[in-house]
Enzyme design. Structure first.
Site, mmCIF file in Angstrom:
data_model
loop_
_atom_site.group_PDB
_atom_site.id
_atom_site.type_symbol
_atom_site.label_atom_id
_atom_site.label_comp_id
_atom_site.label_asym_id
_atom_site.label_seq_id
_atom_site.Cartn_x
_atom_site.Cartn_y
_atom_site.Cartn_z
ATOM 1 N N TRP A 1 30.475 36.534 51.238
ATOM 2 C CA TRP A 1 28.899 36.290 51.136
ATOM 3 C C TRP A 1 28.487 35.200 51.962
ATOM 4 O O TRP A 1 29.157 33.942 51.895
ATOM 5 C CB TRP A 1 28.609 35.963 49.761
ATOM 6 C CG TRP A 1 27.118 35.570 49.482
ATOM 7 C CD1 TRP A 1 25.839 36.654 49.949
ATOM 8 C CD2 TRP A 1 26.490 34.701 48.586
ATOM 9 N NE1 TRP A 1 24.957 35.882 49.184
ATOM 10 C CE2 TRP A 1 25.235 34.881 48.704
ATOM 11 C CE3 TRP A 1 27.012 33.496 47.903
ATOM 12 C CZ2 TRP A 1 24.152 34.169 48.127
ATOM 13 C CZ3 TRP A 1 26.183 32.704 47.393
ATOM 14 C CH2 TRP A 1 24.908 32.910 47.423
ATOM 15 N N ASP B 1 32.789 33.215 41.642
ATOM 16 C CA ASP B 1 31.298 33.412 41.728
ATOM 17 C C ASP B 1 31.110 34.970 41.044
ATOM 18 O O ASP B 1 31.748 35.670 41.423
ATOM 19 C CB ASP B 1 31.195 33.444 43.237
ATOM 20 C CG ASP B 1 29.803 33.702 43.655
ATOM 21 O OD1 ASP B 1 28.953 33.990 42.767
ATOM 22 O OD2 ASP B 1 29.213 33.653 44.857
ATOM 23 N N LYS C 1 21.098 40.293 39.563
ATOM 24 C CA LYS C 1 21.314 41.820 39.781
ATOM 25 C C LYS C 1 21.265 42.426 38.486
ATOM 26 O O LYS C 1 20.673 43.484 38.150
ATOM 27 C CB LYS C 1 22.622 41.862 40.586
ATOM 28 C CG LYS C 1 23.025 40.984 41.602
ATOM 29 C CD LYS C 1 22.223 41.369 43.089
ATOM 30 C CE LYS C 1 22.337 40.220 43.664
ATOM 31 N NZ LYS C 1 22.150 40.319 45.247
#
Ligand code: PMP
Length: 416
Positions: free
Chosen positions: A131, A215, A265
């Site tokens: 990311w 993460d 999400k």
């Protein structure tokens, strides 16, 4: 003297720039495969039914005020957030400091700022690719913490480069170095280690005393099952800092591990910015000092986190009926993504030319790494009005039954 006149202009953020360009495109067949947001079968944003219901309950039954939260955030939210990622039993006994953050990004940032100041690692190891914001977030470590890449993906075979990960960390990482790991649904590759591979990694982290920075932005989104998607984090916590570690000499363990947890999400709460940061310390390490420093960082940056999204997550996770609804919502989202993976693969492979696209189905979560070159990506955008990241990453959430054939034939055209 320093002046603000000569600041060079930095390039636009790729993901947000693509979203803006997509919005401005008037072509009737345009497709966005760039943004990491869930879309329903009609390419529309989807508010989870559990979230709708929680909002109704909050509005109808609670006398909602708009007071400040304490610096650490909403405690009842932090309790359920910690239970979700660590599992209830482990969360109750772990030596952990939890703070509410500005979604996953804020958790990554507060964690990086804290570790740079207090752990003072020599290096932070970031997967290649990752990311893109990990690199930007960790500029907070410059110039004392060096950003290093560890190979993650075998670009020719479209698989995880497990040997590359292990051998790089084995030979190049030093005690106290921070290593960013994606808890599940690796962004951008969609390739995750197997359980056996996570076990080997945890053993390596333990032996070399590396600091694992997880993460976790997609728990429940990968498989539809929050337990399965939390497995790697839980395994690390148990192996490095679980019950059996209590008797061990603290100097033989890594200094700690942490988790940046996003609810963007898995709750569809992108713009509400709901997240948490959890710092797990060895059993014998006092946590009060670390907690006080984390609170100072939050105080300086945001004073206290936003209220509404945390109330929603807390309401859903602490009510058995709503939680069941939410787990069903997760299966709806991950199920649609899985179906689109297979439809897109089938449609691409109808043409004999592109060869094997089984990677679309072996990769997991929102993203796939297509292997398309930047030149092919630009042609897709210019000729076919299909938007994906320059590195060839697609978000499967932009695919639906109405556009899958169009996408596949455009892919096949640029592959020819
Ligand atoms: N980490 C990763 C790997 C991500 O993909 C994302 C979302 N794109 C995030 C963190 C955090 O996103 P947010 O700040 O919206 O929670």
């Amino acid at each position: 003297p320093v002046t603000l006149r000569d600041i060079p202009q930095q390039p636009r953020d790729e993901a947000f720039a693509l979203t803006a360009d997509f919005k401005a495109d008037n072509h009737p067949n345009k497709v966005s495969l760039s943004a990491g947001v869930y879309r329903d079968g009609n390419s529309k944003p989807w508010v989870l039914s559990s979230v709708r219901e929680a909002k109704r309950i909050l509005h109808e039954t609670t006398n909602l005020d708009h007071e400040y939260l304490p610096i650490q955030g909403l405690d009842s939210f932090l309790d359920v957030a910690r239970d979700l990622i660590l599992g209830k039993g482990a969360a109750a006994t772990a030596n952990v400091v939890s703070l509410q953050t500005i979604s996953g990004t804020g958790a990554n940032h507060v964690g990086a700022a804290f570790l740079v100041q207090k752990l003072q690692p020599k290096n932070v190891f970031i997967s290649d690719p990752t990311w893109s914001n990990h690199h930007l977030v960790w500029t907070v470590g410059a110039p004392t913490v060096t950003q290093r890449k560890y190979p993650y993906y075998d670009f020719s075979n479209h698989t995880l480069d497990f040997y590359g990960i292990m051998s790089t960390l084995e030979t190049e990482a030093e005690e106290n170095d921070v290593v960013i790991l994606h808890a599940c649904s690796h962004n951008p590759t969609g390739a995750d280690p197997s359980r056996e591979q996570w076990q080997s990694l945890a053993a390596l982290f333990k032996r070399k005393k590396l600091f694992a920075f997880f993460d976790s932005a997609y728990q429940g989104f990968a498989t539809g099952d929050v337990e399965a998607d939390g497995w790697a984090v839980r395994h690390f916590q148990q192996t490095l800092f679980g019950e059996s570690s209590a008797e061990e000499d603290p100097s033989s363990a890594p200094p700690g591990m942490c988790i940046a947890q996003s609810f963007a999400k898995n709750f569809g709460l992108y713009g509400e910015r709901v997240g948490a940061f959890h710092l797990i310390l060895p059993k014998q390490t006092p946590a009060a000092g670390a907690r006080s420093e984390l609170l100072r960082l939050v105080r300086a940056e945001i004073s206290n986190p936003p209220l509404f999204g945390a109330r929603i997550v807390q309401t859903v996770l602490s009510d058995a009926k709503l939680r069941t609804m939410w787990e069903n919502d997760l299966r709806v989202m991950s199920g649609r993504i899985t179906k689109m993976r297979s439809l897109l693969r089938q449609a691409i492979e109808e043409d004999p030319n592109p060869g094997d696209w089984s990677r679309l189905e072996s990769q997991i979560g929102m993203f796939s790494f297509t292997g398309l070159s930047e030149k092919q990506v630009l042609r897709l955008r210019e000729v076919h009005h299909i938007y994906l990241m320059n590195n060839g990453r697609i978000s499967l959430s932009g695919v639906n039954e109405g556009n899958v054939k169009y996408i596949a034939s455009a892919f096949n055209e640029v592959l020819r």
